[in-house]
Design a protein around this motif. Structure first.
Motif, PDB file in Angstrom:
ATOM      1  N   ASP A   1      -4.852   5.030  -1.856  1.00  0.00           N
ATOM      2  CA  ASP A   1      -5.086   4.755  -3.271  1.00  0.00           C
ATOM      3  C   ASP A   1      -5.079   3.252  -3.525  1.00  0.00           C
ATOM      4  OD1 ASP A   1      -5.112   7.470  -3.705  1.00  0.00           O
ATOM      5  OD2 ASP A   1      -2.977   7.568  -4.235  1.00  0.00           O
ATOM      6  N   GLY A   2      -5.934   2.831  -4.456  1.00  0.00           N
ATOM      7  CA  GLY A   2      -5.938   1.431  -4.866  1.00  0.00           C
ATOM      8  C   GLY A   2      -6.830   0.532  -4.042  1.00  0.00           C
ATOM      9  N   ASP A   3      -7.521   1.077  -3.030  1.00  0.00           N
ATOM     10  CA  ASP A   3      -8.414   0.248  -2.221  1.00  0.00           C
ATOM     11  C   ASP A   3      -9.626  -0.197  -3.037  1.00  0.00           C
ATOM     12  OD1 ASP A   3      -7.171  -0.049   0.215  1.00  0.00           O
ATOM     13  OD2 ASP A   3      -7.977   1.813   1.047  1.00  0.00           O
ATOM     14  N   LYS A   4     -10.122  -1.386  -2.744  1.00  0.00           N
ATOM     15  CA  LYS A   4     -11.366  -1.838  -3.353  1.00  0.00           C
ATOM     16  C   LYS A   4     -12.528  -1.038  -2.761  1.00  0.00           C
ATOM     17  CE  LYS A   4      -9.741  -6.444  -4.554  1.00  0.00           C
ATOM     18  NZ  LYS A   4      -9.976  -7.906  -4.468  1.00  0.00           N
ATOM     19  N   PRO A   5     -13.638  -0.924  -3.502  1.00  0.00           N
ATOM     20  CA  PRO A   5     -14.738  -0.036  -3.077  1.00  0.00           C
ATOM     21  C   PRO A   5     -15.213  -0.268  -1.650  1.00  0.00           C
ATOM     22  CG  PRO A   5     -15.106  -0.792  -5.318  1.00  0.00           C
ATOM     23  CD  PRO A   5     -13.908  -1.529  -4.820  1.00  0.00           C
ATOM     24  N   GLN A   6     -15.379  -1.533  -1.255  1.00  0.00           N
ATOM     25  CA  GLN A   6     -15.893  -1.814   0.087  1.00  0.00           C
ATOM     26  C   GLN A   6     -14.906  -1.361   1.158  1.00  0.00           C
ATOM     27  OE1 GLN A   6     -17.000  -5.903   0.604  1.00  0.00           O
ATOM     28  NE2 GLN A   6     -18.056  -5.558   2.539  1.00  0.00           N
ATOM     29  N   VAL A   7     -13.616  -1.586   0.901  1.00  0.00           N
ATOM     30  CA  VAL A   7     -12.583  -1.165   1.849  1.00  0.00           C
ATOM     31  C   VAL A   7     -12.518   0.358   1.904  1.00  0.00           C
ATOM     32  CG1 VAL A   7     -10.141  -1.313   2.455  1.00  0.00           C
ATOM     33  CG2 VAL A   7     -11.273  -3.259   1.380  1.00  0.00           C
ATOM     34  N   ALA A   8     -12.591   0.987   0.739  1.00  0.00           N
ATOM     35  CA  ALA A   8     -12.540   2.449   0.681  1.00  0.00           C
ATOM     36  C   ALA A   8     -13.701   3.069   1.453  1.00  0.00           C
ATOM     37  CB  ALA A   8     -12.563   2.904  -0.778  1.00  0.00           C
ATOM     38  N   MET A   9     -14.885   2.446   1.364  1.00  0.00           N
ATOM     39  CA  MET A   9     -16.043   2.964   2.089  1.00  0.00           C
ATOM     40  C   MET A   9     -15.831   2.869   3.598  1.00  0.00           C
ATOM     41  SD  MET A   9     -20.033   1.714   1.934  1.00  0.00           S
ATOM     42  CE  MET A   9     -20.221   2.272   0.237  1.00  0.00           C
ATOM     43  N   ALA A  10     -15.312   1.725   4.055  1.00  0.00           N
ATOM     44  CA  ALA A  10     -15.081   1.550   5.490  1.00  0.00           C
ATOM     45  C   ALA A  10     -14.065   2.570   6.002  1.00  0.00           C
ATOM     46  CB  ALA A  10     -14.603   0.129   5.764  1.00  0.00           C
TER      47      ALA A  10
ATOM     48  N   HIS B   1       0.830  -1.202   0.000  1.00  0.00           N
ATOM     49  CA  HIS B   1       0.000   0.000   0.000  1.00  0.00           C
ATOM     50  C   HIS B   1       0.867   1.257   0.000  1.00  0.00           C
ATOM     51  CE1 HIS B   1      -3.606  -2.377   0.599  1.00  0.00           C
ATOM     52  NE2 HIS B   1      -3.032  -2.983   1.621  1.00  0.00           N
ATOM     53  N   SER B   2       0.218   2.378  -0.211  1.00  0.00           N
ATOM     54  CA  SER B   2       0.945   3.648  -0.250  1.00  0.00           C
ATOM     55  C   SER B   2       1.515   4.011   1.116  1.00  0.00           C
ATOM     56  CB  SER B   2       0.011   4.759  -0.743  1.00  0.00           C
ATOM     57  OG  SER B   2      -1.162   4.823   0.062  1.00  0.00           O
ATOM     58  N   ILE B   3       0.931   3.491   2.174  1.00  0.00           N
ATOM     59  CA  ILE B   3       1.454   3.711   3.530  1.00  0.00           C
ATOM     60  C   ILE B   3       2.181   2.440   3.951  1.00  0.00           C
ATOM     61  CG2 ILE B   3       0.876   4.215   5.932  1.00  0.00           C
ATOM     62  CD1 ILE B   3      -1.644   5.621   4.890  1.00  0.00           C
ATOM     63  N   GLY B   4       3.498   2.505   4.020  1.00  0.00           N
ATOM     64  CA  GLY B   4       4.297   1.322   4.314  1.00  0.00           C
ATOM     65  C   GLY B   4       4.121   0.848   5.748  1.00  0.00           C
ATOM     66  N   THR B   5       4.324  -0.442   5.952  1.00  0.00           N
ATOM     67  CA  THR B   5       4.212  -0.997   7.306  1.00  0.00           C
ATOM     68  C   THR B   5       5.281  -0.422   8.229  1.00  0.00           C
ATOM     69  OG1 THR B   5       5.511  -2.885   6.520  1.00  0.00           O
ATOM     70  CG2 THR B   5       3.127  -3.155   6.586  1.00  0.00           C
ATOM     71  N   HIS B   6       6.424  -0.011   7.664  1.00  0.00           N
ATOM     72  CA  HIS B   6       7.484   0.564   8.503  1.00  0.00           C
ATOM     73  C   HIS B   6       7.077   1.926   9.058  1.00  0.00           C
ATOM     74  CE1 HIS B   6       8.088   2.562   4.674  1.00  0.00           C
ATOM     75  NE2 HIS B   6       8.916   3.426   5.239  1.00  0.00           N
ATOM     76  N   VAL B   7       6.204   2.637   8.354  1.00  0.00           N
ATOM     77  CA  VAL B   7       5.724   3.930   8.850  1.00  0.00           C
ATOM     78  C   VAL B   7       4.861   3.711  10.098  1.00  0.00           C
ATOM     79  CG1 VAL B   7       4.402   6.001   8.276  1.00  0.00           C
ATOM     80  CG2 VAL B   7       5.794   4.880   6.519  1.00  0.00           C
TER      81      VAL B   7
END
Length: 704
Positions: A424-433, A396-402
């Motif tokens: 960015d790049g989330d599926k619609p259901q995830v983006a909604m949550a 994802h755009s936010i790294g686990t190290h962050v």
């Protein structure tokens, strides 16, 4: 060995963000397409014995041999027992004129012979059953003496030997009454009793109250306020009796019946080890599929390491008390299992020497064979910087190290926000949550929309719902421990990458300098163990002295850098690099930064990782092909189900195929990333975006 960062090399922002910035040599790079097809990335595990794991057989021949031996042993027992129970026949010793014994049934009619044979079979079956259970009863009673004492063991023996307990009672006769054992207020003792009867004969048990006027006759805890209860053991019931199978567990392989679960053969190791060959699945997903089909828990499986999703991989896996014949019957999509054997120990993470990679780089430019061949030879001799690859830091755009840095700072609310923040790049259901949580701060509402496969996000939202307001630490603890550890380990990896790049920038890779750290034992095994299991390593790491550096005693492949933790050491120069990086992130390098010890470097053990790794067993060739969808390397699955492609030819004249590919194989030790080796070879970014751009560019050239 020269370090490179300049002409003909690429370092993109995604790599730079996690500390991947330098190259180990100045050889020319080239453009190619990696992982256009799953078969372009083949991984075969290398076991601790040095053998490369391949899937070569799908049958369960190992079970056929074991069952054959068991059957032979069983038949011998039946014959011996039958012989001892037969009455002597007055005519059995009568001799024929030629000196041979006369058959006892010589004068019998065919119908009589058939009837006698049928009766004999029935008798043999009953004898076999009684022999089996007699032996099992003796073993069970001997074990029960240790658990409950000789008096209770004698009662159990009498109960088990009654008709109708383990074997059906005679027709028309009632089943025996359940056995009620001595009462006890020790819950742990009663639990052991339940486990005992489940493992011996799979008899159903329950707990009942002891008579009011009866004192506890079993083990008693004096300080316990728990009531005295008794274990009640029920006889088996036939499958077709009233009430279904009477509460007995049915054996899926045998169809239930009086035997319940199939007994595990005596002297057979408890773990089945097999080869798992999978395509386009990571190891966790494959184990999840197998556990659902077999109706066992995922923790019943063991494996030495996780393998990439986008590729074809073969590795060894163990499972607890599942027979090979059952595994061989499974119908699986995208994976196969085979090469079965029984072992005494399950596989655990780290139980491997490394991996053998077979990679296909497509879309090679015509006429570049000589320069690419030289680049491969340079990679073999100089190696590559042993960076943690991009996959270590999430997709994802936010790294686990962050997130890990926020936890190490004690910024709990920030860590929660980073995990649940829209990206960015989330599926619609995830983006909604994510959007609901960001805009409303309503964890319960966001949880309703968050998919179940988002394990960390769902666990965190569930924790926020249960926890008191602003109690982010408790909420964060709802995330599975392995995932929580992943965030901090990712920051460890980020620190290592940054430190490695800084070390290369300051001193290059031509020589070892004073202050570098080395392991003084010539260890050739994996030393990158974040849990610090290799205790001897910590006592053998030391600094290189100025005299040793001047004399060239060590090579650059001997140099290690620490993954921060309580047991690692730093030279003055190395510690300065780490402290500068940590200070820029607001992280404390040594000790405990806050009261939540789990998220501090003082809590972690730490480890060491080699600065440079050299690939072994390097082989390569060029192949021409005309069909972009053709598989250019043979997988284990293809060997078992061969498919011929007449579009693949050895590199030669142009008319044999207009497309050119490099086929490359090499082995790496554990914890080293093949993507970093390819990055060094091609002098190009290892990011997915870069590979997609290269694929589109190559396809455009082919089409034109």
């Amino acid at each position: 060995m020269e370090s490179a960062k300049g002409a003909n090399t690429v370092v993109d922002d995604e790599e730079k963000a996690v500390g991947i910035e330098c190259y180990a040599n100045t050889a020319s790079g080239f453009q190619a397409i990696l992982k256009e097809r799953y078969t372009d990335f083949i991984v075969n595990e290398i076991g601790l014995d040095g053998e490369v794991v391949h899937l070569t057989s799908l049958d369960a021949a190992v079970d056929e041999e074991i069952d054959s031996r068991e059957q032979e042993k069983r038949q011998k027992t039946i014959v011996q027992l039958s012989a001892t129970q037969e009455e002597p026949d007055d005519h059995s010793d009568r001799q024929l004129d030629d000196g041979k014994k006369a058959p006892a049934a010589a004068a019998a009619t065919p119908s009589e012979t058939q009837g006698e044979g049928t009766d004999a079979k029935v008798e043999q079956t009953e004898v076999a059953a009684s022999v089996d259970f007699s032996a099992e009863i003796e073993i069970a009673v001997a074990d029960f003496v240790k658990l409950a004492g000789p008096a209770e063991a004698e009662r159990l023996k009498e109960f088990l030997e009654q008709p109708g307990v383990l074997l059906p009672a005679a027709e028309g006769k009632p089943a025996p009454a359940p056995l009620i054992l001595a009462s006890s207020n020790d819950k742990a003792y009663r639990t052991r009793m339940h486990v005992f009867f489940n493992s011996h004969f799979q008899l159903m048990t329950d707990t009942v109250e002891a008579p009011a006027d009866e004192e506890a006759s079993g083990p008693v805890k004096k300080d316990s306020k728990r009531p005295c209860l008794c274990i009640r053991v029920h006889p088996r019931k036939p499958v077709n009796s009233k009430g279904g199978n009477g509460g007995q567990k049915r054996n899926r392989d045998e169809g239930g019946g009086w035997k319940g679960h199939r007994r595990w053969p005596a002297n057979l190791p408890q773990y089945l080890e097999f080869t798992l060959c999978k395509e386009n699945k990571d190891t966790g997903d494959a184990i999840g599929v197998l556990s659902r089909i077999l109706h066992v828990k995922p923790r019943s499986f063991g494996f030495a390491g996780t393998k990439d999703r986008r590729g074809v991989t073969s590795q060894r896996v163990t499972i607890f008390k599942v027979r090979a014949a059952r595994m061989a019957k499974l119908r699986l999509l995208g994976m196969k299992v085979g090469n079965y054997r029984y072992v005494d120990r399950d596989l655990r993470l780290g139980d491997l020497k490394g991996n053998l990679f077979t990679l296909t780089l497509r879309g090679i430019e015509e006429g570049s064979q000589l320069s690419i061949s030289e680049a491969v030879r340079t990679l073999r001799t100089s190696g590559f910087i042993n960076y943690f690859g991009l996959q270590r830091f999430g997709s994802h755009s936010i790294g686990t190290h962050v997130v890990g840095a926020a936890l190490l700072r004690g910024a709990w609310e920030e860590a929660v926000d980073l995990i649940l923040r829209p990206r960015d790049g989330d599926k619609p259901q995830v983006a909604m949550a994510r959007s609901i949580f960001k805009e409303q701060g309503n964890a319960a509402a966001a949880l309703k929309h968050m998919p179940t496969w988002c394990v960390a996000e769902r666990s965190l939202l569930e924790g926020l719902v249960r926890a008191q307001k602003n109690d982010y630490v408790s909420a964060f603890s709802s995330i599975p421990r392995t995932t929580r550890k992943m965030y901090v380990h990712a920051y460890q990896s980020y620190l290592w990458n940054r430190a490695a790049s800084e070390r290369v920038r300051r001193h290059g890779l031509q020589r070892v300098v004073a202050g570098d750290l080395i392991i003084d034992t010539g260890c050739q095994t994996d030393i990158d163990n974040e849990d610090g299991d290799n205790d001897w390593i910590f006592s053998n790491v030391r600094e290189v002295t100025p005299e040793e550096a001047s004399a060239g005693v060590f090579s650059i492949t001997d140099v290690v850098l620490p993954l921060p933790g309580s047991r690692v050491i730093y030279s003055e120069s190395v510690q300065k690099i780490y402290e500068e990086i940590c200070q820029s992130d607001g992280v404390q390098l040594v000790g405990f930064a806050h009261s939540v010890r789990e998220y501090s470097f003082g809590y972690l053990t730490g480890a060491y990782r080699r600065l440079v790794t050299k690939p072994d067993k390097v082989k390569f060739d060029f192949v021409r092909y005309s069909d972009p969808s053709a598989d250019l390397a043979e997988t284990d699955l293809a060997r078992l189900q061969p498919v011929q492609h007449d579009t693949v030819k050895p590199a030669g004249k142009a008319e044999e195929g207009e497309l050119l590919a490099l086929r490359l194989s090499f082995s790496l030790p554990t914890a080293s990333y093949a993507t970093m080796a390819i990055r060094e070879l091609m002098k190009s970014s290892s990011s997915q975006a870069s590979h997609k751009a290269a694929t589109l560019s190559a396809n455009h050239i082919v089409q034109n």
